[in-house]
Write an enzyme that holds these catalytic residues in place. Structure first.
Site, PDB file in Angstrom:
ATOM      1  N   ASN A 154       0.831  -1.286   0.010  1.00 27.43           N
ATOM      2  CA  ASN A 154       0.167  -0.119  -0.053  1.00 27.43           C
ATOM      3  C   ASN A 154       0.929   1.224  -0.144  1.00 27.43           C
ATOM      4  O   ASN A 154       1.508   1.426   0.998  1.00 27.43           O
ATOM      5  CB  ASN A 154      -0.985  -0.025   1.409  1.00 27.43           C
ATOM      6  CG  ASN A 154      -1.752   1.223   1.254  1.00 27.43           C
ATOM      7  OD1 ASN A 154      -2.003   2.110   0.463  1.00 27.43           O
ATOM      8  ND2 ASN A 154      -2.526   1.373   2.509  1.00 27.43           N
TER       9      ASN A 154
ATOM     10  N   LYS B 189       0.081   4.371  -0.225  1.00 30.19           N
ATOM     11  CA  LYS B 189      -0.387   5.466   0.350  1.00 30.19           C
ATOM     12  C   LYS B 189      -0.189   6.562  -0.709  1.00 30.19           C
ATOM     13  O   LYS B 189      -0.270   6.678  -1.963  1.00 30.19           O
ATOM     14  CB  LYS B 189      -0.028   5.772   1.722  1.00 30.19           C
ATOM     15  CG  LYS B 189      -0.332   4.360   2.621  1.00 30.19           C
ATOM     16  CD  LYS B 189      -0.094   4.590   3.966  1.00 30.19           C
ATOM     17  CE  LYS B 189      -0.456   3.195   4.633  1.00 30.19           C
ATOM     18  NZ  LYS B 189      -0.297   3.407   6.079  1.00 30.19           N
TER      19      LYS B 189
ATOM     20  N   HIS C  96      -9.597   1.466   4.372  1.00 36.54           N
ATOM     21  CA  HIS C  96      -8.399   1.596   5.312  1.00 36.54           C
ATOM     22  C   HIS C  96      -8.598   2.306   6.370  1.00 36.54           C
ATOM     23  O   HIS C  96      -9.594   3.319   6.346  1.00 36.54           O
ATOM     24  CB  HIS C  96      -7.243   2.159   4.561  1.00 36.54           C
ATOM     25  CG  HIS C  96      -6.101   2.173   5.145  1.00 36.54           C
ATOM     26  ND1 HIS C  96      -5.505   3.085   6.165  1.00 36.54           N
ATOM     27  CD2 HIS C  96      -4.847   1.166   4.890  1.00 36.54           C
ATOM     28  CE1 HIS C  96      -4.387   2.723   6.363  1.00 36.54           C
ATOM     29  NE2 HIS C  96      -3.886   1.698   5.832  1.00 36.54           N
TER      30      HIS C  96
ATOM     31  N   GLU D 148      -6.896   4.863   7.768  1.00 39.35           N
ATOM     32  CA  GLU D 148      -6.595   6.373   7.524  1.00 39.35           C
ATOM     33  C   GLU D 148      -7.666   7.023   6.592  1.00 39.35           C
ATOM     34  O   GLU D 148      -8.320   8.125   6.914  1.00 39.35           O
ATOM     35  CB  GLU D 148      -5.476   6.387   6.559  1.00 39.35           C
ATOM     36  CG  GLU D 148      -4.261   6.051   7.520  1.00 39.35           C
ATOM     37  CD  GLU D 148      -3.123   5.580   6.709  1.00 39.35           C
ATOM     38  OE1 GLU D 148      -2.993   5.484   5.500  1.00 39.35           O
ATOM     39  OE2 GLU D 148      -2.169   5.095   7.567  1.00 39.35           O
TER      40      GLU D 148
ATOM     41  N   GLU E 130      -5.667  -4.967  10.787  1.00 40.33           N
ATOM     42  CA  GLU E 130      -4.854  -3.880  10.811  1.00 40.33           C
ATOM     43  C   GLU E 130      -5.095  -3.049  12.204  1.00 40.33           C
ATOM     44  O   GLU E 130      -5.741  -1.990  11.944  1.00 40.33           O
ATOM     45  CB  GLU E 130      -4.719  -2.947   9.523  1.00 40.33           C
ATOM     46  CG  GLU E 130      -4.352  -3.307   8.507  1.00 40.33           C
ATOM     47  CD  GLU E 130      -3.728  -2.331   7.396  1.00 40.33           C
ATOM     48  OE1 GLU E 130      -2.725  -2.849   6.635  1.00 40.33           O
ATOM     49  OE2 GLU E 130      -4.276  -1.312   7.150  1.00 40.33           O
TER      50      GLU E 130
ATOM     51  N   GLY F 204       2.352   2.404  10.697  1.00 39.25           N
ATOM     52  CA  GLY F 204       3.170   3.370  10.396  1.00 39.25           C
ATOM     53  C   GLY F 204       3.857   3.841  11.946  1.00 39.25           C
ATOM     54  O   GLY F 204       4.658   4.946  11.931  1.00 39.25           O
TER      55      GLY F 204
ATOM     56  N   SER G 217       3.318  -2.082  10.351  1.00 39.94           N
ATOM     57  CA  SER G 217       4.681  -2.071  10.708  1.00 39.94           C
ATOM     58  C   SER G 217       5.217  -3.340  10.328  1.00 39.94           C
ATOM     59  O   SER G 217       6.085  -4.015  11.044  1.00 39.94           O
ATOM     60  CB  SER G 217       4.685  -1.689  12.193  1.00 39.94           C
ATOM     61  OG  SER G 217       4.364  -0.186  12.399  1.00 39.94           O
TER      62      SER G 217
ATOM     63  N   GLY H 256       2.823  -1.043   4.110  1.00 44.41           N
ATOM     64  CA  GLY H 256       2.865   0.309   4.110  1.00 44.41           C
ATOM     65  C   GLY H 256       4.188   0.601   3.740  1.00 44.41           C
ATOM     66  O   GLY H 256       4.892   0.668   2.588  1.00 44.41           O
TER      67      GLY H 256
HETATM   68  P1  PGA Z   1       2.647   0.431   7.788  1.00 41.92           P
HETATM   69  O1  PGA Z   1       1.153   0.563   7.199  1.00 41.92           O
HETATM   70  O2  PGA Z   1       3.165  -1.026   6.934  1.00 41.92           O
HETATM   71  O3  PGA Z   1       3.369   1.762   7.131  1.00 41.92           O
HETATM   72  O4  PGA Z   1       2.451   0.232   9.257  1.00 41.92           O
HETATM   73  C1  PGA Z   1       0.295  -0.668   6.688  1.00 41.92           C
HETATM   74  C2  PGA Z   1      -0.890   0.060   6.271  1.00 41.92           C
HETATM   75  O5  PGA Z   1      -1.510   0.824   6.623  1.00 41.92           O
HETATM   76  O6  PGA Z   1      -1.458  -0.819   5.334  1.00 41.92           O
END
Ligand code: PGA
Length: 270
Positions: free
Chosen positions: A9, A11, A95, A97, A182, A188, A227, A248
């Site tokens: 992803n 983003k 997601h 976010e 998630e 993140g 992460s 991500g």
């Molecule tokens: P991250 O994001 O690997 O940067 O923690 C994962 C995601 O939001 O899909």
């Protein structure tokens, strides 16, 4: 047997020239991997660029969001057929976010922005159903915030989000859905969910799905996200309920994402 699955992803990263470079690098290194289904989810503006870069490889293309109508006066939205025409076969839906559930709320943003991207349980099921109707596979994200976890609400929140997401999906389409667990606090932050706990929650999601589709839930792929890094992916992939990952930050580097895919292939591959 559930085939391992690894999605990147991206983003809001990568303009077109950066996207071309990253996708070409991945195509060269992991483009012929057979043991893992690999999906890249760049921003809308780079879908066509990435589609060209991965042509002739086994890597598939996904979008990060979708709208449920196919055309019309919906300024700024992207329809299922538009995604298909860019070469997408997957789309991330709901997601955290996009649900406005950030691991850290940007300090300078006022509270009125909390619903900024507008996703909630209702939009998620409309989007997921529209994706399936169009022949796209939705990757539906669910997960609790740190406050919810500390209150002991993890299982209830995740269960409710899964059931809500399925609401508009035809019974026969449910087995096609991919879920991603998630936990918001792990996204993140570098703070990965402990592998055994991620396995437990994903097992719980599978039970919820089994209530809906019976044994077919055993063939549904459920991912972990939050992460994932080359250094922690092995332990996660060793868990029997975890079928892959939604990555991500670590999907933005050829070497990191390739190592993650290669580890999944080694640990979970046939
Ligand atoms: P991250 O994001 O690997 O940067 O923690 C994962 C995601 O939001 O899909």
């Amino acid at each position: 047997m559930r085939k391992p699955f690894m999605a990147g992803n991206w983003k809001m990263h990568m303009d077109n020239s950066q996207a071309r470079e990253l996708a070409s690098g991945l195509a060269g290194r992991i483009g012929q991997v057979e043991a893992v289904d690999i999906v890249l989810c760049p921003p809308f503006t780079a879908l066509t660029t990435v589609a060209q870069a991965i042509e002739g490889t086994k890597i598939a293309l996904g979008a990060q969001d979708i709208f449920w109508e196919d055309m019309g006066a919906y300024t700024g939205e992207i329809s299922p057929s538009m995604l298909l025409s860019c070469g997408c076969s997957y789309v991330i839906v709901g997601h955290s976010e996009r649900r406005g559930r950030f691991s850290a709320w940007p300090e300078e943003w006022p509270d009125e922005l909390r619903a900024v991207f507008g996703d909630n349980d209702t939009t998620v099921t409309w989007k997921a159903a529209a994706a399936l109707e169009a022949g796209l596979t939705p990757i539906i994200c669910v997960g609790e915030t740190i406050e919810e976890r500390e209150k002991g609400l993890t299982d209830a929140i995740v269960r409710d989000q899964v059931l809500a997401a399925l609401q508009r999906i035809r019974q026969g389409d449910i087995p096609k859905v991919i879920f991603a667990y998630e936990p918001v606090w792990a996204i993140g932050t570098g703070q990965v969910c402990e592998a055994g706990e991620a396995n437990r929650v994903i097992g719980m999601i599978r039970q919820v799905l089994a209530e809906k589709v019976g044994d077919a839930a055993q063939n549904m792929r459920i991912l972990y996200g939050g992460s994932i890094k080359p250094g922690n992916v092995e332990e996660l992939m060793q868990q029997p309920e975890i079928d892959g990952g939604l990555v991500g930050g670590a999907s933005l580097k050829v070497d990191d994402f390739s190592q993650i895919v290669e580890t999944a292939a080694r640990v979970k591959g046939a």
